[in-house]
Design a protein around this motif. Structure first.
Motif, PDB file in Angstrom:
ATOM      1  N   GLY A   3       0.849  -1.071  -0.098  1.00  0.00           N
ATOM      2  CA  GLY A   3      -0.114  -0.134  -0.073  1.00  0.00           C
ATOM      3  C   GLY A   3       0.879   1.269   0.196  1.00  0.00           C
ATOM      4  N   PHE A   4       2.182   1.011   0.170  1.00  0.00           N
ATOM      5  CA  PHE A   4       2.971   2.391  -0.196  1.00  0.00           C
ATOM      6  C   PHE A   4       2.633   3.031  -1.409  1.00  0.00           C
ATOM      7  CE2 PHE A   4       4.626   0.252   3.652  1.00  0.00           C
ATOM      8  CZ  PHE A   4       4.865   1.432   4.604  1.00  0.00           C
ATOM      9  N   MET A   5       2.883   4.227  -1.529  1.00  0.00           N
ATOM     10  CA  MET A   5       2.987   5.206  -2.817  1.00  0.00           C
ATOM     11  C   MET A   5       4.477   5.400  -3.204  1.00  0.00           C
ATOM     12  SD  MET A   5      -0.181   6.056  -3.448  1.00  0.00           S
ATOM     13  CE  MET A   5      -0.067   6.970  -4.634  1.00  0.00           C
ATOM     14  N   ARG A   6       4.778   5.514  -4.267  1.00  0.00           N
ATOM     15  CA  ARG A   6       6.240   5.478  -4.853  1.00  0.00           C
ATOM     16  C   ARG A   6       7.061   6.634  -4.187  1.00  0.00           C
ATOM     17  NH1 ARG A   6       8.030   2.570  -8.552  1.00  0.00           N
ATOM     18  NH2 ARG A   6      10.080   3.795  -8.773  1.00  0.00           N
ATOM     19  N   SER A   7       6.152   7.881  -3.764  1.00  0.00           N
ATOM     20  CA  SER A   7       6.670   9.136  -3.293  1.00  0.00           C
ATOM     21  C   SER A   7       6.966   8.671  -1.810  1.00  0.00           C
ATOM     22  CB  SER A   7       5.615  10.093  -3.217  1.00  0.00           C
ATOM     23  OG  SER A   7       4.541   9.769  -2.821  1.00  0.00           O
ATOM     24  N   ASP A   8       6.514   7.822  -1.361  1.00  0.00           N
ATOM     25  CA  ASP A   8       6.851   7.125   0.337  1.00  0.00           C
ATOM     26  C   ASP A   8       8.205   6.530   0.443  1.00  0.00           C
ATOM     27  OD1 ASP A   8       4.507   7.730   1.046  1.00  0.00           O
ATOM     28  OD2 ASP A   8       3.474   5.958   0.722  1.00  0.00           O
TER      29      ASP A   8
END
Length: 233
Positions: free
Chosen positions: A77-82
């Motif tokens: 569930g992490f975004m690339r920006s994370d």
């Protein structure tokens, strides 16, 4: 509390694989040895060793470490920006996801998971179920998530009143088998109760009659040896 680190999320997860890290260290050492080696035979040996290490690294996923870690984190569930955010910026629930990602990236032989879906939303949960279905090692999990257990469980270990039961199949399969087992035990317990009451009535009826004393004692001895069938809760 979930562990806290100021390292970027992706870096923290990628550094989890001690096997890959050790291989990279050995490869670096061989490169350093090659740079100063002048003997052709020794150079050939070092080159063969380097080739074997490169193959081992590739088999361990070392050739695409970032990509694999990114795939795991995205699945959770992490975004690339994370990926570049310090882990300390995330909430406790998301740090727990990061810990799970770090564990999965390390490719252990066995996973011991306690309520692993507590901090996962539906989408991440579905991804995790698919991941475990393809996991080649052993997985031992405790969970109250019935749907999750039905997707991933192949064997259920239940601690019952009369012992430990090991049942092959999903959680629902276990419940069906348990209900059948309870019905069988209830019937057996009822038969046992009837027999015990029959023997007790005989003892009560003839307890004071001398000519029945030996029979009374025999019945009492039989009763003392009966192992009562325990019904599960």
């Amino acid at each position: 509390a979930a562990w806290v680190s100021d390292k970027p999320l992706l870096q923290e997860v990628v550094e989890a694989s001690s096997k890959v890290t050790a291989l990279l260290d050995r490869i670096a050492a061989v490169h350093e040895a090659l740079s100063s080696e002048t003997d052709s035979d020794n150079q050939a040996k070092l080159l063969r060793q380097l080739s074997r290490l490169d193959l081992t690294l590739e088999a361990a996923g070392g050739g695409h470490r970032d990509h694999e870690a990114e795939a795991i984190l995205s699945g959770l569930g992490f975004m690339r920006s994370d990926f570049v955010r310090p882990l300390s910026e995330f909430s406790g629930g998301w740090r727990m996801r990061a810990m799970l990602g770090k564990l999965l990236f390390s490719k252990p032989d066995a996973l011991l998971l306690d309520e692993p879906t507590n901090h996962l939303d539906l989408e991440a949960n579905l991804w995790f179920e698919k991941y475990l279905a393809s996991f080649r090692g052993a997985v031992v999990v405790t969970s109250h998530d019935r749907a999750f257990l039905n997707e991933i469980a192949t064997m259920v270990l239940a601690i019952e009143a009369d012992g430990v039961v090991l049942h092959r199949g999903t959680y629902d399969d276990y419940l069906i088998a348990r209900e059948r087992s309870i019905q069988i035990k209830q019937a057996a317990r009822a038969r046992q109760d009837r027999e015990v009451q029959k023997q007790l009535r005989f003892v009560e009826r003839f307890h004071y009659k001398a000519r029945k004393a030996s029979q009374v004692q025999s019945r009492l001895k039989q009763l003392s040896k009966i192992q009562r069938i325990q019904l599960p809760r």
